[in-house]
Design a protein around this motif. Structure first.
Motif, PDB file in Angstrom:
ATOM      1  N   GLU A 119       1.033  -1.239  -0.094  1.00  0.00           N
ATOM      2  CA  GLU A 119      -0.023  -0.118  -0.020  1.00  0.00           C
ATOM      3  C   GLU A 119       0.868   1.208   0.079  1.00  0.00           C
ATOM      4  N   ARG A 120       1.978   1.172   0.834  1.00  0.00           N
ATOM      5  CA  ARG A 120       2.788   2.353   0.967  1.00  0.00           C
ATOM      6  C   ARG A 120       3.574   2.497  -0.414  1.00  0.00           C
ATOM      7  N   LEU A 121       4.064   1.569  -1.072  1.00  0.00           N
ATOM      8  CA  LEU A 121       4.535   1.773  -2.381  1.00  0.00           C
ATOM      9  C   LEU A 121       3.758   2.168  -3.528  1.00  0.00           C
ATOM     10  N   VAL A 122       2.491   1.578  -3.042  1.00  0.00           N
ATOM     11  CA  VAL A 122       1.385   2.109  -4.545  1.00  0.00           C
ATOM     12  C   VAL A 122       1.062   3.683  -4.231  1.00  0.00           C
ATOM     13  N   ARG A 123       1.171   4.043  -2.944  1.00  0.00           N
ATOM     14  CA  ARG A 123       0.860   5.536  -2.842  1.00  0.00           C
ATOM     15  C   ARG A 123       1.791   6.287  -3.457  1.00  0.00           C
ATOM     16  N   VAL A 124       2.990   5.851  -3.215  1.00  0.00           N
ATOM     17  CA  VAL A 124       4.275   6.746  -3.688  1.00  0.00           C
ATOM     18  C   VAL A 124       4.245   6.784  -5.191  1.00  0.00           C
ATOM     19  N   LEU A 125       3.979   5.363  -5.874  1.00  0.00           N
ATOM     20  CA  LEU A 125       4.124   5.354  -7.196  1.00  0.00           C
ATOM     21  C   LEU A 125       2.927   5.877  -8.017  1.00  0.00           C
ATOM     22  N   GLY A 126       1.878   6.186  -7.268  1.00  0.00           N
ATOM     23  CA  GLY A 126       0.592   6.629  -7.907  1.00  0.00           C
ATOM     24  C   GLY A 126       0.764   8.333  -7.882  1.00  0.00           C
ATOM     25  N   ARG A 127       1.798   8.819  -7.625  1.00  0.00           N
ATOM     26  CA  ARG A 127       2.124  10.243  -7.710  1.00  0.00           C
ATOM     27  C   ARG A 127       3.181  10.440  -8.888  1.00  0.00           C
ATOM     28  N   THR A 128       3.920   9.488  -9.276  1.00  0.00           N
ATOM     29  CA  THR A 128       4.664   9.509 -10.403  1.00  0.00           C
ATOM     30  C   THR A 128       3.883   9.628 -11.786  1.00  0.00           C
ATOM     31  N   PRO A 129       4.554  10.302 -12.690  1.00  0.00           N
ATOM     32  CA  PRO A 129       4.015  10.325 -14.090  1.00  0.00           C
ATOM     33  C   PRO A 129       3.367   9.060 -14.467  1.00  0.00           C
ATOM     34  N   ALA A 130       4.321   8.143 -14.373  1.00  0.00           N
ATOM     35  CA  ALA A 130       3.978   6.940 -15.040  1.00  0.00           C
ATOM     36  C   ALA A 130       2.675   6.196 -14.123  1.00  0.00           C
ATOM     37  N   GLY A 131       2.843   6.002 -13.031  1.00  0.00           N
ATOM     38  CA  GLY A 131       1.785   5.566 -12.139  1.00  0.00           C
ATOM     39  C   GLY A 131       0.713   6.070 -12.188  1.00  0.00           C
ATOM     40  N   ALA A 132       0.490   7.552 -12.226  1.00  0.00           N
ATOM     41  CA  ALA A 132      -0.734   8.210 -12.008  1.00  0.00           C
ATOM     42  C   ALA A 132      -1.816   7.644 -13.039  1.00  0.00           C
ATOM     43  N   THR A 133      -1.399   7.201 -14.008  1.00  0.00           N
ATOM     44  CA  THR A 133      -2.433   6.690 -15.186  1.00  0.00           C
ATOM     45  C   THR A 133      -2.726   5.212 -14.735  1.00  0.00           C
ATOM     46  N   ASP A 147      12.683  -3.653   5.266  1.00  0.00           N
ATOM     47  CA  ASP A 147      13.727  -2.735   4.417  1.00  0.00           C
ATOM     48  C   ASP A 147      13.668  -3.741   3.233  1.00  0.00           C
ATOM     49  N   SER A 148      14.153  -5.042   3.237  1.00  0.00           N
ATOM     50  CA  SER A 148      14.151  -5.893   2.298  1.00  0.00           C
ATOM     51  C   SER A 148      13.025  -5.887   1.384  1.00  0.00           C
ATOM     52  N   ALA A 149      11.712  -6.036   2.221  1.00  0.00           N
ATOM     53  CA  ALA A 149      10.444  -6.105   1.470  1.00  0.00           C
ATOM     54  C   ALA A 149      10.237  -4.794   0.427  1.00  0.00           C
ATOM     55  N   PHE A 150      10.625  -3.299   1.054  1.00  0.00           N
ATOM     56  CA  PHE A 150      10.519  -2.377   0.374  1.00  0.00           C
ATOM     57  C   PHE A 150      11.286  -2.333  -1.011  1.00  0.00           C
ATOM     58  N   GLU A 151      12.408  -2.935  -0.717  1.00  0.00           N
ATOM     59  CA  GLU A 151      13.575  -3.142  -1.765  1.00  0.00           C
ATOM     60  C   GLU A 151      13.114  -4.137  -2.919  1.00  0.00           C
ATOM     61  N   VAL A 152      12.458  -5.134  -2.473  1.00  0.00           N
ATOM     62  CA  VAL A 152      11.973  -6.214  -3.608  1.00  0.00           C
ATOM     63  C   VAL A 152      10.828  -5.381  -4.233  1.00  0.00           C
ATOM     64  N   PHE A 153       9.837  -5.146  -3.536  1.00  0.00           N
ATOM     65  CA  PHE A 153       8.541  -4.826  -4.227  1.00  0.00           C
ATOM     66  C   PHE A 153       8.538  -3.467  -4.806  1.00  0.00           C
ATOM     67  N   GLY A 154       9.544  -2.676  -4.161  1.00  0.00           N
ATOM     68  CA  GLY A 154       9.684  -1.452  -4.805  1.00  0.00           C
ATOM     69  C   GLY A 154      10.389  -1.511  -6.148  1.00  0.00           C
ATOM     70  N   ALA A 155      11.157  -2.484  -6.599  1.00  0.00           N
ATOM     71  CA  ALA A 155      11.748  -2.638  -7.878  1.00  0.00           C
ATOM     72  C   ALA A 155      10.767  -3.357  -8.933  1.00  0.00           C
ATOM     73  N   LEU A 156      10.149  -4.216  -8.244  1.00  0.00           N
ATOM     74  CA  LEU A 156       9.125  -5.030  -9.134  1.00  0.00           C
ATOM     75  C   LEU A 156       7.944  -4.059  -9.336  1.00  0.00           C
ATOM     76  N   LEU A 157       7.344  -3.370  -8.473  1.00  0.00           N
ATOM     77  CA  LEU A 157       6.197  -2.370  -8.917  1.00  0.00           C
ATOM     78  C   LEU A 157       6.769  -1.143  -9.696  1.00  0.00           C
ATOM     79  N   ASP A 158       7.917  -0.852  -9.496  1.00  0.00           N
ATOM     80  CA  ASP A 158       8.455   0.192 -10.594  1.00  0.00           C
ATOM     81  C   ASP A 158       8.678  -0.182 -11.827  1.00  0.00           C
ATOM     82  N   ASN A 159       9.273  -1.447 -11.793  1.00  0.00           N
ATOM     83  CA  ASN A 159       9.161  -2.052 -13.391  1.00  0.00           C
ATOM     84  C   ASN A 159       7.837  -2.088 -13.985  1.00  0.00           C
ATOM     85  N   ALA A 160       6.936  -2.850 -13.009  1.00  0.00           N
ATOM     86  CA  ALA A 160       5.634  -3.099 -13.751  1.00  0.00           C
ATOM     87  C   ALA A 160       4.822  -1.529 -14.141  1.00  0.00           C
TER      88      ALA A 160
END
Length: 454
Positions: free
Chosen positions: A310-324, A342-355
């Motif tokens: 949920e925290r990662l989605v909120r952050v990515l939702g504010r980016t130009p790529a994630g807003a849409t 910390d490891s979970a944020f690193e793992v799913f941050g990379a995966l969600l950013d890539n997606a």
């Protein structure tokens, strides 16, 4: 050496079966001999009773020759070569049972006994004869008589072999029962090692775990101490390796920053652009190595998956790529992830950013817990990867995404973190049409049993 022959359990089973067999085999021989001795004593006692009855019926005729005044009750004395005989001899002559017929009665090799004595010799018709003998004087003024009664020893031998056959069957059944009991005993005795193996699995996943010698039998205490010492040594080596990697990354940051500033002073625009791109890739690689060293993936913890997503989605939702993009989350509230936060944020941050960068409209995250296995998938509806690209994507330094600011290490770092936590990473086609990154952990400790349909 085969794996089966190297099994401690199989060795103990085999040794138990062997020693049980040897002990019972020795018992079979000893009991057979004891039975023979006992039977021989019983037959000797019976022959003495027959001899006493014989003594009661002996008298002397006018010439001093022994005669039998009455017939003994056992019919074998009247049947020729029956195996049971009596013989009375004196200085004036001898008398014999009808069963002796024309056989030759062997002379007594012992001194003439005053009481009943037993011995063995060759028989009149048999290879071995058990006989008892004593001297008597029917008339105080008459001669001494030697009274003997004998029986074929084959009767005793036959009784012994009959007993030995029945005893062998019984001892074989006893050996089977004892071997089965040994199997159960060995299995119960080795059961603490199963718990030790489970603790070693935890030690493999978390370098901070140590084995408690008090929870295991004292016989494995030295082994536990050696394992703990090895774990301490491994933990120290990992810490020193991370420190060296972090120091090296920090040492490279300043020269790279200075080099980037110096590249800007170059007059040739083409050379300047190429060098800036190379320096940017080096800088990103250094930053990734710093992140990997700081996260210490060998120290595994537990965290809830849903708050991280949920925290990662909120952050990515504010980016130009994630807003849409539309994020579809199917993650249970109490789904425990075998990673530190910390490891979970690193793992799913990379995966969600890539997606987010590759999806067209939709990104889906869902988790399924089945027994002790946890599976988490991150899917998108982008173009996806071919089978060959999927294999290359997780190779270190391979860069499929040529966009500026990426370096091709995201999935590699993610795979390292997942592997260090005891899981696995797989790239598969998604039902949405794009790429599905599937993370799987087996034997997740402390996780709730949850299942969510995808």
């Amino acid at each position: 050496m085969s794996m089966r022959s190297r099994s401690l359990k199989v060795r103990l089973f085999a040794l138990a079966a062997l020693w049980n067999g040897l002990a019972l085999g020795f018992s079979w021989v000893a009991l057979s001999l004891l039975f023979e001795r006992h039977t021989e004593r019983q037959v000797t006692a019976e022959l003495i009773r027959q001899g006493e009855a014989l003594v009661a019926g002996i008298s002397l005729d006018a010439a001093g020759k022994p005669v039998m005044a009455q017939t003994l009750h056992d019919p074998r004395f009247s049947r020729p070569a029956s195996g049971l005989y009596w013989y009375v001899s004196g200085s004036k002559g001898s008398a014999r049972s009808r069963s002796l017929w024309d056989g030759s009665w062997p002379a007594l090799t012992l001194a003439r006994p005053k009481t009943w004595e037993s011995t063995t010799s060759k028989g009149p018709f048999e290879p071995t004869l058990l006989r008892v003998a004593r001297t008597i004087r029917p008339d105080a003024s008459g001669p001494e008589l030697l009274v003997e009664v004998g029986q074929d020893h084959a009767v005793i031998n036959q009784a012994r072999w009959d007993f030995a056959r029945e005893l062998a069957l019984f001892l074989f059944l006893l050996w089977s029962v004892l071997t089965l009991a040994s199997v159960v005993q060995v299995a119960q005795g080795l059961k603490p090692l199963t718990g030790l193996r489970a603790r070693l699995t935890g030690l493999k996943a978390d370098a901070k775990v140590r084995l408690d010698a008090g929870e295991h039998p004292q016989e494995v205490g030295p082994l536990i101490q050696a394992i703990n010492e090895l774990a301490d040594s491994r933990s120290g080596d990992m810490a020193r390796a991370r420190d060296r990697a972090r120091d090296l990354a920090h040492a490279l940051k300043t020269p790279l920053t200075a080099l980037k500033m110096q590249v800007g002073d170059l007059g040739d625009t083409k050379i300047q652009s190429a060098l800036q791109e190379s320096v940017s890739v080096l800088n990103i690689a250094v930053q990734a190595e710093l992140a990997r060293a700081q996260l210490a993936p060998d120290s595994r913890g537990m965290c809830l998956l849903l708050p991280v997503i949920e925290r990662l989605v909120r952050v990515l939702g504010r980016t130009p790529a994630g807003a849409t993009k539309c994020f579809d989350l199917a993650v249970p509230d109490m789904c425990n992830l075998p990673l530190s936060e910390d490891s979970a944020f690193e793992v799913f941050g990379a995966l969600l950013d890539n997606a987010t960068r590759h999806a067209k409209h939709r990104i889906k995250v869902h988790a399924v817990q089945d027994a002790d296995t946890l599976t988490v998938s991150v899917e998108d509806d982008g173009l996806g990867l071919s089978e060959g690209q999927s294999r290359m994507a997780v190779e270190r330094g391979v860069r499929l995404d040529q966009a500026v600011g990426t370096q091709g290490l995201g999935l590699t770092i993610t795979r390292d973190l997942i592997t260090a936590s005891g899981g696995s990473l797989a790239l598969e086609p998604s039902a949405l049409g794009g790429l599905a990154v599937r993370l799987t952990w087996a034997e997740v400790q402390g996780a709730h049993r949850v299942s969510l349909d995808s």
